[in-house]
Design an enzyme around this catalytic site. Structure first.
Site, short mmCIF file in Angstrom:
data_model
loop_
_atom_site.label_atom_id
_atom_site.label_comp_id
_atom_site.label_asym_id
_atom_site.label_seq_id
_atom_site.Cartn_x
_atom_site.Cartn_y
_atom_site.Cartn_z
N HIS A 248 0.83 -1.23 0.00
CA HIS A 248 0.00 0.00 0.00
C HIS A 248 0.86 1.27 0.00
O HIS A 248 0.36 2.36 -0.27
CB HIS A 248 -1.01 -0.02 1.16
N ASP A 293 -0.65 -7.41 1.59
CA ASP A 293 -0.03 -6.08 1.63
C ASP A 293 1.48 -6.23 1.80
O ASP A 293 2.04 -6.01 2.88
CB ASP A 293 -0.64 -5.28 2.79
N SER A 389 4.01 2.36 8.30
CA SER A 389 3.67 1.34 7.31
C SER A 389 4.88 0.85 6.54
O SER A 389 5.78 1.63 6.23
CB SER A 389 2.68 1.91 6.30
N GLY A 390 4.88 -0.43 6.24
CA GLY A 390 5.98 -0.99 5.48
C GLY A 390 7.16 -1.36 6.36
O GLY A 390 8.04 -2.11 5.94
#
Ligand code: ARG
Length: 438
Positions: A248, A293, A389-390
Protein backbone atom coordinates in the site's frame (compact mmCIF):
# COMPACT_ATOMS: atom_id res chain seq x y z
CA UNK A 1 37.07 22.82 82.17
CA UNK A 2 39.83 20.42 81.28
CA UNK A 3 40.47 22.05 77.93
CA UNK A 4 40.34 25.58 79.13
CA UNK A 5 42.56 27.50 76.65
CA UNK A 6 43.41 30.24 79.07
CA UNK A 7 45.90 27.92 80.81
CA UNK A 8 48.52 28.60 78.12
CA UNK A 9 50.29 31.87 78.33
CA UNK A 10 50.86 33.82 75.16
CA UNK A 11 54.58 33.97 75.85
CA UNK A 12 55.08 30.17 75.55
CA UNK A 13 53.11 29.77 72.43
CA UNK A 14 55.51 30.76 69.59
CA UNK A 15 58.33 28.66 70.99
CA UNK A 16 56.28 25.51 71.29
CA UNK A 17 54.93 25.93 67.82
CA UNK A 18 58.39 26.48 66.34
CA UNK A 19 59.83 23.37 67.95
CA UNK A 20 56.99 21.17 66.86
CA UNK A 21 57.26 22.36 63.33
CA UNK A 22 60.96 21.70 63.14
CA UNK A 23 60.46 18.18 64.49
CA UNK A 24 57.68 17.32 62.11
CA UNK A 25 59.38 18.50 58.94
CA UNK A 26 62.74 16.83 59.51
CA UNK A 27 64.26 15.47 56.24
CA UNK A 28 63.37 11.82 56.86
CA UNK A 29 59.77 12.54 57.61
CA UNK A 30 59.58 14.82 54.64
CA UNK A 31 60.98 12.09 52.40
CA UNK A 32 58.52 9.49 53.70
CA UNK A 33 55.64 11.91 53.41
CA UNK A 34 56.55 12.70 49.80
CA UNK A 35 56.88 9.04 48.95
CA UNK A 36 53.51 8.17 50.48
CA UNK A 37 51.79 11.00 48.60
CA UNK A 38 53.49 9.97 45.37
CA UNK A 39 52.43 6.36 45.90
CA UNK A 40 48.81 7.38 46.59
CA UNK A 41 48.70 9.54 43.45
CA UNK A 42 50.27 6.72 41.45
CA UNK A 43 47.75 4.16 42.64
CA UNK A 44 44.88 6.58 42.04
CA UNK A 45 46.03 7.22 38.49
CA UNK A 46 46.39 3.48 37.98
CA UNK A 47 42.87 2.81 39.21
CA UNK A 48 41.38 5.61 37.12
CA UNK A 49 43.22 4.44 34.01
CA UNK A 50 42.12 0.90 34.61
CA UNK A 51 38.45 1.76 34.88
CA UNK A 52 38.03 4.90 32.84
CA UNK A 53 40.46 4.54 29.99
CA UNK A 54 38.92 1.39 28.58
CA UNK A 55 41.80 0.04 26.55
CA UNK A 56 40.46 -3.51 26.42
CA UNK A 57 40.29 -5.10 23.02
CA UNK A 58 37.94 -7.77 21.69
CA UNK A 59 39.38 -11.15 20.82
CA UNK A 60 37.33 -13.63 18.82
CA UNK A 61 37.70 -17.38 18.51
CA UNK A 62 35.95 -20.11 16.64
CA UNK A 63 35.56 -23.17 18.84
CA UNK A 64 34.61 -26.62 17.66
CA UNK A 65 34.05 -29.63 19.90
CA UNK A 66 32.21 -32.91 20.13
CA UNK A 67 29.45 -33.40 22.66
CA UNK A 68 28.85 -37.06 23.29
CA UNK A 69 25.65 -36.94 25.29
CA UNK A 70 23.47 -35.10 22.77
CA UNK A 71 21.76 -37.08 20.04
CA UNK A 72 21.47 -35.33 16.68
CA UNK A 73 18.03 -34.09 15.79
CA UNK A 74 17.06 -33.27 12.21
CA UNK A 75 15.72 -29.89 13.23
CA UNK A 76 19.19 -28.78 14.38
CA UNK A 77 19.74 -28.02 10.71
CA UNK A 78 17.16 -25.22 10.92
CA UNK A 79 18.38 -22.18 12.82
CA UNK A 80 14.92 -21.01 13.81
CA UNK A 81 13.72 -24.40 14.99
CA UNK A 82 12.82 -24.74 18.64
CA UNK A 83 15.29 -27.61 18.94
CA UNK A 84 18.26 -25.64 17.59
CA UNK A 85 17.38 -22.57 19.64
CA UNK A 86 17.02 -24.46 22.90
CA UNK A 87 20.17 -26.52 22.43
CA UNK A 88 22.17 -23.46 21.44
CA UNK A 89 20.95 -21.60 24.50
CA UNK A 90 21.98 -24.52 26.74
CA UNK A 91 25.42 -24.68 25.13
CA UNK A 92 25.85 -20.91 25.41
CA UNK A 93 24.82 -21.04 29.05
CA UNK A 94 27.38 -23.78 29.67
CA UNK A 95 30.03 -21.65 27.96
CA UNK A 96 29.35 -18.75 30.29
CA UNK A 97 29.53 -21.12 33.24
CA UNK A 98 32.94 -22.25 32.06
CA UNK A 99 34.39 -18.85 31.30
CA UNK A 100 32.63 -16.43 33.58
CA UNK A 101 34.58 -15.15 36.55
CA UNK A 102 37.67 -16.76 35.10
CA UNK A 103 40.63 -15.24 36.90
CA UNK A 104 42.86 -12.46 35.62
CA UNK A 105 42.10 -9.72 33.13
CA UNK A 106 40.40 -12.08 30.66
CA UNK A 107 36.74 -11.17 30.38
CA UNK A 108 34.22 -13.45 28.72
CA UNK A 109 31.63 -11.54 26.69
CA UNK A 110 29.50 -14.19 25.07
CA UNK A 111 29.38 -17.26 22.91
CA UNK A 112 27.20 -17.77 19.91
CA UNK A 113 26.48 -21.23 18.54
CA UNK A 114 26.64 -21.24 14.75
CA UNK A 115 26.12 -24.85 13.87
CA UNK A 116 25.20 -28.18 15.39
CA UNK A 117 26.18 -31.00 13.07
CA UNK A 118 25.80 -34.77 13.33
CA UNK A 119 28.75 -36.80 14.43
CA UNK A 120 29.47 -40.48 14.96
CA UNK A 121 29.67 -39.90 18.73
CA UNK A 122 26.87 -37.40 19.11
CA UNK A 123 27.08 -33.88 17.73
CA UNK A 124 29.77 -31.36 16.85
CA UNK A 125 29.22 -27.80 18.04
CA UNK A 126 30.64 -24.82 16.20
CA UNK A 127 30.54 -21.63 18.22
CA UNK A 128 32.04 -18.15 18.24
CA UNK A 129 33.58 -17.06 21.56
CA UNK A 130 34.10 -13.38 22.36
CA UNK A 131 36.47 -12.10 25.01
CA UNK A 132 37.82 -8.74 26.13
CA UNK A 133 41.44 -8.45 27.18
CA UNK A 134 43.82 -5.49 27.65
CA UNK A 135 44.99 -4.40 24.23
CA UNK A 136 48.52 -5.53 25.05
CA UNK A 137 47.30 -9.14 24.88
CA UNK A 138 48.45 -11.59 22.27
CA UNK A 139 45.78 -13.72 20.62
CA UNK A 140 47.84 -16.93 20.82
CA UNK A 141 48.69 -16.48 24.49
CA UNK A 142 45.04 -15.73 25.28
CA UNK A 143 44.12 -18.84 23.36
CA UNK A 144 46.28 -20.92 25.72
CA UNK A 145 44.57 -19.26 28.67
CA UNK A 146 41.15 -20.10 27.25
CA UNK A 147 42.13 -23.71 26.67
CA UNK A 148 43.47 -23.99 30.19
CA UNK A 149 40.29 -22.59 31.69
CA UNK A 150 38.23 -25.00 29.60
CA UNK A 151 40.31 -28.07 30.47
CA UNK A 152 40.23 -27.08 34.12
CA UNK A 153 36.42 -26.81 34.12
CA UNK A 154 36.07 -30.15 32.36
CA UNK A 155 37.84 -31.64 35.38
CA UNK A 156 36.34 -29.61 38.20
CA UNK A 157 32.91 -28.34 37.17
CA UNK A 158 29.72 -30.32 36.89
CA UNK A 159 28.74 -29.59 33.29
CA UNK A 160 25.48 -30.68 31.68
CA UNK A 161 27.18 -31.86 28.47
CA UNK A 162 30.12 -34.16 27.97
CA UNK A 163 32.73 -32.43 25.86
CA UNK A 164 35.23 -34.72 24.19
CA UNK A 165 38.44 -32.99 25.21
CA UNK A 166 40.55 -34.33 22.35
CA UNK A 167 38.06 -33.00 19.79
CA UNK A 168 38.33 -29.44 21.07
CA UNK A 169 39.85 -26.97 18.62
CA UNK A 170 40.12 -23.23 19.03
CA UNK A 171 41.01 -20.88 16.18
CA UNK A 172 41.73 -17.23 16.68
CA UNK A 173 39.76 -15.19 14.15
CA UNK A 174 40.20 -11.52 13.42
CA UNK A 175 37.60 -8.83 13.48
CA UNK A 176 36.89 -9.11 9.78
CA UNK A 177 36.46 -12.85 9.82
CA UNK A 178 34.17 -12.65 12.82
CA UNK A 179 32.19 -9.93 11.06
CA UNK A 180 31.90 -12.12 7.98
CA UNK A 181 30.79 -15.05 10.07
CA UNK A 182 28.16 -12.94 11.79
CA UNK A 183 27.24 -10.91 8.72
CA UNK A 184 26.45 -14.09 6.88
CA UNK A 185 24.12 -14.49 9.78
CA UNK A 186 21.38 -11.93 9.41
CA UNK A 187 19.63 -10.10 12.22
CA UNK A 188 22.66 -9.45 14.42
CA UNK A 189 23.10 -6.09 16.09
CA UNK A 190 26.49 -4.69 17.10
CA UNK A 191 27.56 -1.51 18.83
CA UNK A 192 30.02 0.79 17.02
CA UNK A 193 32.82 -0.77 19.11
CA UNK A 194 31.97 -4.27 17.87
CA UNK A 195 30.24 -5.48 20.99
CA UNK A 196 27.04 -7.46 20.64
CA UNK A 197 24.02 -5.28 21.33
CA UNK A 198 21.73 -7.04 23.78
CA UNK A 199 17.95 -6.96 23.52
CA UNK A 200 16.19 -4.14 25.31
CA UNK A 201 13.31 -5.24 27.44
CA UNK A 202 11.68 -2.10 28.78
CA UNK A 203 8.19 -1.17 27.67
CA UNK A 204 8.28 1.36 24.91
CA UNK A 205 6.03 2.73 22.26
CA UNK A 206 5.99 4.44 18.91
CA UNK A 207 2.73 5.90 19.97
CA UNK A 208 3.85 5.98 23.58
CA UNK A 209 7.28 4.80 22.46
CA UNK A 210 10.83 5.89 22.85
CA UNK A 211 13.46 7.16 20.48
CA UNK A 212 16.21 4.75 19.65
CA UNK A 213 19.35 6.16 21.09
CA UNK A 214 21.95 3.85 19.64
CA UNK A 215 22.87 4.03 15.97
CA UNK A 216 22.79 0.43 14.84
CA UNK A 217 20.02 -0.68 17.18
CA UNK A 218 17.70 -1.41 14.22
CA UNK A 219 20.22 -1.55 11.35
CA UNK A 220 17.73 -3.00 8.81
CA UNK A 221 15.27 -0.12 9.18
CA UNK A 222 14.99 2.04 6.07
CA UNK A 223 12.91 5.08 5.18
CA UNK A 224 11.13 5.04 1.81
CA UNK A 225 10.86 8.56 0.47
CA UNK A 226 9.03 9.98 -2.48
CA UNK A 227 11.02 12.70 -4.24
CA UNK A 228 9.60 16.05 -3.29
CA UNK A 229 7.24 14.59 -0.69
CA UNK A 230 9.67 13.06 1.83
CA UNK A 231 9.18 10.04 4.07
CA UNK A 232 6.22 7.87 3.17
CA UNK A 233 6.88 4.45 4.63
CA UNK A 234 9.29 2.19 6.45
CA UNK A 235 11.05 -0.80 4.86
CA UNK A 236 13.45 -3.53 5.97
CA UNK A 237 16.73 -4.57 4.41
CA UNK A 238 16.78 -8.33 3.69
CA UNK A 239 19.90 -8.47 1.46
CA UNK A 240 22.48 -6.05 0.03
CA UNK A 241 19.93 -4.83 -2.49
CA UNK A 242 16.44 -5.95 -1.47
CA UNK A 243 13.99 -4.26 0.87
CA UNK A 244 10.76 -5.71 2.16
CA UNK A 245 7.87 -3.29 2.61
CA UNK A 246 4.09 -2.95 2.24
CA UNK A 247 2.29 -2.83 -1.11
CA UNK A 248 0.00 0.00 0.00
CA UNK A 249 3.07 2.28 0.27
CA UNK A 250 3.10 2.50 -3.52
CA UNK A 251 -0.54 3.39 -3.94
CA UNK A 252 0.37 6.98 -4.84
CA UNK A 253 3.33 6.19 -7.04
CA UNK A 254 4.77 2.96 -8.43
CA UNK A 255 7.57 4.55 -10.48
CA UNK A 256 10.91 3.39 -8.97
CA UNK A 257 12.77 6.47 -10.23
CA UNK A 258 10.60 8.66 -7.96
CA UNK A 259 11.68 6.85 -4.79
CA UNK A 260 14.76 7.00 -2.61
CA UNK A 261 15.76 4.91 0.40
CA UNK A 262 17.75 6.06 3.42
CA UNK A 263 19.32 4.21 6.35
CA UNK A 264 20.19 5.55 9.78
CA UNK A 265 18.32 6.63 12.87
CA UNK A 266 17.35 10.08 11.58
CA UNK A 267 15.68 11.14 8.36
CA UNK A 268 17.52 14.45 8.05
CA UNK A 269 21.06 13.05 8.34
CA UNK A 270 21.01 9.50 6.97
CA UNK A 271 24.13 7.32 6.90
CA UNK A 272 23.37 5.82 3.51
CA UNK A 273 21.13 6.95 0.67
CA UNK A 274 20.17 4.90 -2.39
CA UNK A 275 17.89 5.14 -5.38
CA UNK A 276 15.34 2.45 -6.23
CA UNK A 277 15.59 0.41 -9.42
CA UNK A 278 12.65 -1.90 -9.12
CA UNK A 279 9.39 -2.21 -7.24
CA UNK A 280 7.51 -5.51 -7.07
CA UNK A 281 4.01 -5.48 -5.60
CA UNK A 282 2.25 -8.68 -4.61
CA UNK A 283 0.07 -9.70 -7.55
CA UNK A 284 -2.92 -10.24 -5.28
CA UNK A 285 -2.70 -7.12 -3.16
CA UNK A 286 -6.25 -5.89 -2.50
CA UNK A 287 -6.58 -2.36 -1.23
CA UNK A 288 -10.21 -2.88 -0.13
CA UNK A 289 -9.33 -5.73 2.23
CA UNK A 290 -5.59 -5.04 2.78
CA UNK A 291 -4.88 -8.62 1.74
CA UNK A 292 -1.34 -9.48 0.59
CA UNK A 293 -0.03 -6.08 1.63
CA UNK A 294 3.57 -6.89 0.77
CA UNK A 295 6.09 -5.51 -1.73
CA UNK A 296 9.78 -5.63 -2.59
CA UNK A 297 12.00 -2.74 -3.60
CA UNK A 298 15.41 -3.27 -5.14
CA UNK A 299 18.18 -0.69 -4.78
CA UNK A 300 20.05 0.43 -7.90
CA UNK A 301 23.37 -0.07 -6.08
CA UNK A 302 24.07 -2.41 -3.22
CA UNK A 303 24.69 -1.30 0.36
CA UNK A 304 27.59 -2.79 2.27
CA UNK A 305 26.75 -4.31 5.63
CA UNK A 306 28.27 -2.67 8.68
CA UNK A 307 27.40 -2.25 12.34
CA UNK A 308 24.81 0.36 11.37
CA UNK A 309 23.41 -1.10 8.14
CA UNK A 310 22.54 -4.75 8.34
CA UNK A 311 19.93 -7.15 7.02
CA UNK A 312 17.21 -8.70 9.14
CA UNK A 313 16.55 -12.46 9.02
CA UNK A 314 13.55 -13.84 7.18
CA UNK A 315 11.65 -16.40 9.24
CA UNK A 316 11.05 -19.91 7.97
CA UNK A 317 7.52 -20.38 6.76
CA UNK A 318 7.02 -22.77 9.68
CA UNK A 319 7.74 -20.20 12.41
CA UNK A 320 4.90 -19.91 14.92
CA UNK A 321 4.76 -17.25 17.58
CA UNK A 322 2.42 -18.05 20.45
CA UNK A 323 0.05 -15.26 21.61
CA UNK A 324 1.65 -12.66 23.90
CA UNK A 325 5.11 -13.10 22.38
CA UNK A 326 7.16 -9.94 22.83
CA UNK A 327 7.97 -8.28 19.50
CA UNK A 328 9.26 -4.85 18.49
CA UNK A 329 7.96 -2.46 15.88
CA UNK A 330 10.09 0.46 14.70
CA UNK A 331 9.47 3.46 12.50
CA UNK A 332 9.50 7.16 11.75
CA UNK A 333 5.71 7.32 11.83
CA UNK A 334 3.59 9.80 13.75
CA UNK A 335 3.10 9.55 17.48
CA UNK A 336 -0.53 10.68 17.38
CA UNK A 337 -3.19 9.77 14.88
CA UNK A 338 -2.66 12.02 11.84
CA UNK A 339 0.44 13.62 13.35
CA UNK A 340 3.67 14.42 11.49
CA UNK A 341 6.51 12.08 10.58
CA UNK A 342 9.19 11.81 13.27
CA UNK A 343 12.77 12.67 12.41
CA UNK A 344 14.16 10.20 14.95
CA UNK A 345 13.52 6.50 14.66
CA UNK A 346 11.25 5.18 17.38
CA UNK A 347 10.61 1.72 18.75
CA UNK A 348 7.79 0.07 20.63
CA UNK A 349 7.46 -3.27 22.35
CA UNK A 350 4.16 -4.93 21.56
CA UNK A 351 2.74 -8.43 21.99
CA UNK A 352 1.30 -10.81 19.43
CA UNK A 353 -2.45 -11.34 19.64
CA UNK A 354 -4.04 -14.53 18.34
CA UNK A 355 -6.06 -14.29 15.14
CA UNK A 356 -9.08 -15.75 16.96
CA UNK A 357 -9.06 -12.93 19.50
CA UNK A 358 -8.31 -10.35 16.82
CA UNK A 359 -11.24 -11.54 14.72
CA UNK A 360 -13.73 -11.21 17.60
CA UNK A 361 -16.78 -9.11 16.90
CA UNK A 362 -15.64 -6.41 19.33
CA UNK A 363 -12.14 -6.32 17.81
CA UNK A 364 -11.78 -6.58 14.01
CA UNK A 365 -14.82 -8.75 13.40
CA UNK A 366 -13.43 -11.25 10.91
CA UNK A 367 -11.24 -8.86 8.89
CA UNK A 368 -8.02 -10.69 9.81
CA UNK A 369 -7.09 -13.23 7.12
CA UNK A 370 -4.41 -15.92 7.16
CA UNK A 371 -1.77 -13.55 5.74
CA UNK A 372 -2.20 -11.10 8.62
CA UNK A 373 -0.94 -10.94 12.17
CA UNK A 374 -2.21 -8.77 15.06
CA UNK A 375 0.14 -7.23 17.59
CA UNK A 376 -0.33 -4.62 20.27
CA UNK A 377 -2.34 -4.58 23.47
CA UNK A 378 -6.07 -5.01 23.98
CA UNK A 379 -6.05 -1.90 26.16
CA UNK A 380 -4.45 0.08 23.31
CA UNK A 381 -1.88 2.76 24.18
CA UNK A 382 1.09 1.21 22.35
CA UNK A 383 0.98 0.91 18.57
CA UNK A 384 2.47 1.75 15.23
CA UNK A 385 0.79 4.64 13.40
CA UNK A 386 0.68 6.54 10.12
CA UNK A 387 4.10 6.55 8.46
CA UNK A 388 5.24 3.36 10.12
CA UNK A 389 3.67 1.34 7.31
CA UNK A 390 5.98 -0.99 5.48
CA UNK A 391 8.29 -1.08 8.49
CA UNK A 392 9.34 -4.16 10.43
CA UNK A 393 7.80 -6.05 13.31
CA UNK A 394 10.73 -8.08 14.62
CA UNK A 395 11.19 -11.01 16.95
CA UNK A 396 14.36 -11.66 18.95
CA UNK A 397 15.61 -15.24 19.05
CA UNK A 398 18.94 -15.51 20.96
CA UNK A 399 19.93 -11.97 19.91
CA UNK A 400 19.16 -12.79 16.27
CA UNK A 401 16.28 -10.75 14.92
CA UNK A 402 13.63 -12.03 12.53
CA UNK A 403 11.10 -9.95 10.63
CA UNK A 404 7.74 -11.51 11.44
CA UNK A 405 5.46 -8.69 10.33
CA UNK A 406 5.17 -5.65 8.05
CA UNK A 407 3.22 -2.66 9.38
CA UNK A 408 0.01 -2.76 7.34
CA UNK A 409 -3.13 -1.29 8.86
CA UNK A 410 -5.17 -0.58 11.95
CA UNK A 411 -8.24 1.37 12.96
CA UNK A 412 -6.79 4.73 13.99
CA UNK A 413 -3.79 4.22 16.32
CA UNK A 414 -3.40 2.74 19.78
CA UNK A 415 -7.15 2.50 20.46
CA UNK A 416 -8.41 -0.17 22.87
CA UNK A 417 -9.39 -3.39 21.07
CA UNK A 418 -7.89 -2.04 17.82
CA UNK A 419 -4.35 -3.43 17.73
CA UNK A 420 -1.95 -3.01 14.83
CA UNK A 421 -2.38 -5.41 11.92
CA UNK A 422 0.74 -6.66 10.15
CA UNK A 423 1.43 -8.68 7.03
CA UNK A 424 2.47 -12.14 8.28
CA UNK A 425 5.89 -12.52 6.65
CA UNK A 426 6.14 -16.30 7.17
CA UNK A 427 3.10 -16.71 4.95
CA UNK A 428 4.98 -15.02 2.10
CA UNK A 429 8.34 -16.72 2.51
CA UNK A 430 7.87 -18.59 -0.77
CA UNK A 431 6.74 -15.47 -2.61
CA UNK A 432 9.84 -13.55 -1.43
CA UNK A 433 12.10 -16.40 -2.51
CA UNK A 434 10.42 -16.60 -5.90
CA UNK A 435 11.05 -12.89 -6.60
CA UNK A 436 14.50 -12.42 -5.08
CA UNK A 437 16.12 -15.83 -4.71
CA UNK A 438 16.61 -15.08 -0.99
N1 ARG B 1 -1.44 2.36 7.15
C1 ARG B 1 -0.65 3.22 7.94
C2 ARG B 1 0.46 3.85 7.09
O1 ARG B 1 0.30 3.94 5.92
C3 ARG B 1 -0.07 2.53 9.15
C4 ARG B 1 -1.06 1.69 9.84
C5 ARG B 1 -0.61 1.14 11.11
N2 ARG B 1 -1.64 1.43 12.06
C6 ARG B 1 -1.72 0.94 13.23
N3 ARG B 1 -2.66 1.36 14.02
N4 ARG B 1 -0.88 0.03 13.65
O2 ARG B 1 1.44 4.34 7.60
Amino acid sequence: MMYEPLEFSEADYPQVEYQRREQFWDPIRLAIFTLVIAAIIGIAIGIVTHFVVEDDKSFYYLASFQVTNIKYNENYGMRTSKEFTQRSLQIERMMSRIFQRSSGPLRFIKSHVIKISPDANGVTILTVLMFRYPSTGNAERIKTKIENILYQSLKTKQLPFTINKSSFTLTSIDNKKMRNLLNNRCGIRMTPSNMPLPAFTSTERIIQGRETSVEGEWPWQASLQLKGAGHQCGASLISNTWLLTAAHCFRRNKDPSQWIVTFGTTITSPIVRRSVGRIILHENYRRETNENDIALAQLTTRVEFSNVVQRVCLPDSSIKLPPKTSVFVTGFGSIVDDGPTQNNLRQARVETISTDVCNRKDVYDGLITSGMLCAGFMEGKVDACKGDSGGPLVYDNRDIWYIVGIVSWGQSCALPKKPGVYTKVSQYRGWIASKTGI
